[in-house]
Design a protein around this motif. Structure first.
Motif, mmCIF file in Angstrom:
data_model
loop_
_atom_site.group_PDB
_atom_site.id
_atom_site.type_symbol
_atom_site.label_atom_id
_atom_site.label_comp_id
_atom_site.label_asym_id
_atom_site.label_seq_id
_atom_site.Cartn_x
_atom_site.Cartn_y
_atom_site.Cartn_z
ATOM 1 N N ALA A 137 0.838 -1.208 0.000
ATOM 2 C CA ALA A 137 0.000 0.000 0.000
ATOM 3 C C ALA A 137 0.868 1.251 0.000
ATOM 4 O O ALA A 137 0.589 2.217 -0.727
ATOM 5 N N ARG A 138 1.937 1.250 0.827
ATOM 6 C CA ARG A 138 2.825 2.413 0.882
ATOM 7 C C ARG A 138 3.552 2.615 -0.452
ATOM 8 O O ARG A 138 3.707 3.741 -0.932
ATOM 9 N N ARG A 139 3.987 1.529 -1.050
ATOM 10 C CA ARG A 139 4.655 1.624 -2.357
ATOM 11 C C ARG A 139 3.704 2.180 -3.408
ATOM 12 O O ARG A 139 4.104 3.000 -4.244
ATOM 13 N N ALA A 140 2.433 1.734 -3.363
ATOM 14 C CA ALA A 140 1.435 2.229 -4.323
ATOM 15 C C ALA A 140 1.197 3.729 -4.139
ATOM 16 O O ALA A 140 1.068 4.470 -5.121
ATOM 17 N N GLU A 141 1.140 4.172 -2.870
ATOM 18 C CA GLU A 141 0.966 5.605 -2.583
ATOM 19 C C GLU A 141 2.093 6.428 -3.205
ATOM 20 O O GLU A 141 1.889 7.547 -3.660
ATOM 21 N N MET A 142 3.286 5.859 -3.185
ATOM 22 C CA MET A 142 4.471 6.569 -3.687
ATOM 23 C C MET A 142 4.745 6.273 -5.162
ATOM 24 O O MET A 142 5.784 6.676 -5.700
ATOM 25 N N ASN A 143 3.802 5.550 -5.808
ATOM 26 C CA ASN A 143 3.912 5.226 -7.238
ATOM 27 C C ASN A 143 5.217 4.496 -7.581
ATOM 28 O O ASN A 143 5.869 4.786 -8.583
ATOM 29 N N GLU B 230 16.133 3.952 -2.296
ATOM 30 C CA GLU B 230 15.997 2.760 -3.146
ATOM 31 C C GLU B 230 14.628 2.714 -3.831
ATOM 32 O O GLU B 230 14.438 1.989 -4.799
ATOM 33 N N LEU B 231 13.675 3.474 -3.279
ATOM 34 C CA LEU B 231 12.300 3.414 -3.789
ATOM 35 C C LEU B 231 12.010 4.463 -4.845
ATOM 36 O O LEU B 231 11.392 4.182 -5.864
ATOM 37 N N VAL B 232 12.404 5.718 -4.563
ATOM 38 C CA VAL B 232 11.941 6.822 -5.423
ATOM 39 C C VAL B 232 13.061 7.810 -5.715
ATOM 40 O O VAL B 232 14.089 7.847 -5.044
ATOM 41 N N ASP B 233 12.793 8.619 -6.723
ATOM 42 C CA ASP B 233 13.613 9.799 -6.984
ATOM 43 C C ASP B 233 13.159 10.854 -5.976
ATOM 44 O O ASP B 233 12.040 11.355 -6.049
ATOM 45 N N ILE B 234 14.021 11.190 -5.014
ATOM 46 C CA ILE B 234 13.615 12.033 -3.884
ATOM 47 C C ILE B 234 13.131 13.407 -4.335
ATOM 48 O O ILE B 234 12.146 13.924 -3.806
ATOM 49 N N GLU B 235 13.791 13.996 -5.335
ATOM 50 C CA GLU B 235 13.363 15.324 -5.819
ATOM 51 C C GLU B 235 11.937 15.271 -6.366
ATOM 52 O O GLU B 235 11.110 16.134 -6.078
ATOM 53 N N LYS B 236 11.659 14.226 -7.168
ATOM 54 C CA LYS B 236 10.310 14.075 -7.744
ATOM 55 C C LYS B 236 9.274 13.822 -6.650
ATOM 56 O O LYS B 236 8.152 14.317 -6.719
ATOM 57 N N GLU B 237 9.653 13.045 -5.644
ATOM 58 C CA GLU B 237 8.719 12.748 -4.551
ATOM 59 C C GLU B 237 8.392 14.014 -3.760
ATOM 60 O O GLU B 237 7.242 14.242 -3.404
ATOM 61 N N LEU B 238 9.400 14.840 -3.494
ATOM 62 C CA LEU B 238 9.167 16.108 -2.788
ATOM 63 C C LEU B 238 8.241 17.007 -3.601
ATOM 64 O O LEU B 238 7.357 17.680 -3.060
ATOM 65 N N GLU B 239 8.447 17.001 -4.914
ATOM 66 C CA GLU B 239 7.610 17.809 -5.808
ATOM 67 C C GLU B 239 6.157 17.316 -5.767
ATOM 68 O O GLU B 239 5.221 18.110 -5.712
ATOM 69 N N ARG B 240 5.993 15.975 -5.788
ATOM 70 C CA ARG B 240 4.638 15.395 -5.750
ATOM 71 C C ARG B 240 3.927 15.739 -4.450
ATOM 72 O O ARG B 240 2.772 16.147 -4.437
ATOM 73 N N ILE B 241 4.651 15.612 -3.312
ATOM 74 C CA ILE B 241 4.068 15.920 -2.009
ATOM 75 C C ILE B 241 3.708 17.410 -1.927
ATOM 76 O O ILE B 241 2.659 17.791 -1.404
ATOM 77 N N GLY B 242 4.602 18.228 -2.496
ATOM 78 C CA GLY B 242 4.347 19.665 -2.515
ATOM 79 C C GLY B 242 3.075 20.028 -3.246
ATOM 80 O O GLY B 242 2.266 20.839 -2.782
ATOM 81 N N LYS B 243 2.846 19.367 -4.404
ATOM 82 C CA LYS B 243 1.626 19.607 -5.185
ATOM 83 C C LYS B 243 0.393 19.178 -4.408
ATOM 84 O O LYS B 243 -0.637 19.857 -4.413
ATOM 85 N N GLU B 244 0.491 18.036 -3.722
ATOM 86 C CA GLU B 244 -0.668 17.544 -2.963
ATOM 87 C C GLU B 244 -1.003 18.492 -1.814
ATOM 88 O O GLU B 244 -2.165 18.680 -1.483
#
Length: 280
Positions: A196-202, A266-280
């Motif tokens: 579920a957590r992996r799915a949340e983080m795409n 190991e899971l995500v591109d951290i910059e992209k993840e921060l950007e996604r969280i920022g948009k949300e």
């Protein structure tokens, strides 16, 4: 359009005595999809069945996942029989739906796939449990979906001429494996939480990551390490009782019995993840 079994199941599911039922096309489609799910699961069992299995019997040696599914099947027999005695048809059909779709098809078949591929005695034992649980669950489903259950039962190893004349399953005390059920449920919860957590983080399944598990009952997760590695898309699984000292850059996932730590890098591109969280 959808078949008699799908219509029958739709009329019973979600219904309670004394209430009128509104016809809904989507519910009949859902019942047809349920029938397809059973059909496909049986096809998978048949494709992996060796010629040695000619009757319904359990192996002498049962793995943890075998004991887990047999315990849940045994509970199902008891509850569905009780519901039918009380004319709680909607409740009985919902329990059958959940067991067949979720427990048998989505979990147990996935859990034993590696054993089926391994061959030898371990594969043979898994086949016997699959046939036993599927054939006997079809008996419970038969009053609701008589046509497809009869057809499938005839295709599986069986005893007797017709399913409609087969002995109704009974609750068996020796199938009450409480410790194995608790252990398997804990492993299942851990896998579901990580997924579920992996799915949340795409995070795609192809991107594997290390999982560190801490629990006061580490032996449960050591025993289920193979399942967690395969079904939670892990590169490796480390089990212990102490929280990792450095939690920097870790994603934390918790269940009632354990905490899982996944390295974020190991899971995500951290910059992209921060950007996604920022948009949300």
């Amino acid at each position: 359009q959808y078949g008699a079994d799908a219509l029958r199941f739709m009329l019973v599911t979600g219904n309670s005595p004394g209430n009128d039922t509104r016809y809904m096309d989507e519910k009949v489609k859902a019942a047809r999809n349920f029938a397809n799910k059973i059909w496909n699961a049986t096809r998978f069992i048949q494709m992996n069945l060796s010629d040695e299995i000619t009757k319904i019997e359990l192996p002498e040696t049962l793995a943890t996942e075998d004991k887990w599914v047999l315990t849940l099947y045994n509970d199902l027999v008891k509850e569905v029989t009780d519901n039918l005695e009380k004319f709680e048809l909607g409740v009985a059909s919902a329990k059958l739906y959940d067991f067949i779709w979720d427990i048998l098809c989505d979990w147990y078949i996935e859990l034993v796939k590696s054993r089926l591929q391994a061959g030898g005695e371990t594969a043979l034992n898994a086949q016997k449990v699959l046939v036993y649980v599927m054939a006997n669950t079809l008996k419970l489903l038969h009053p609701f979906m008589p046509f497809i259950t009869e057809e499938i039962w005839q295709a599986l190893p069986h005893e007797g001429d017709y399913l409609i004349r087969a002995q109704w399953p009974t609750y068996r005390q020796e199938f009450d494996f409480a410790a194995e059920e608790r252990a398997m449920e804990a492993v299942k919860d851990a896998i579901s939480a990580v997924r579920a957590r992996r799915a949340e983080m795409n995070v795609p399944p192809s991107r594997k990551a290390k999982i560190i598990i801490t629990s006061q009952t580490p032996e449960i997760y050591v025993g289920g390490r193979d399942f967690i590695t395969r079904l939670a898309y892990a590169s490796e699984v480390e089990v212990g009782t102490q929280t990792p000292q450095d939690l920097n850059g870790m994603v934390t996932v918790s269940t009632h019995d354990a905490t899982m730590y996944l390295p974020l890098a190991e899971l995500v591109d951290i910059e992209k993840e921060l950007e996604r969280i920022g948009k949300e």
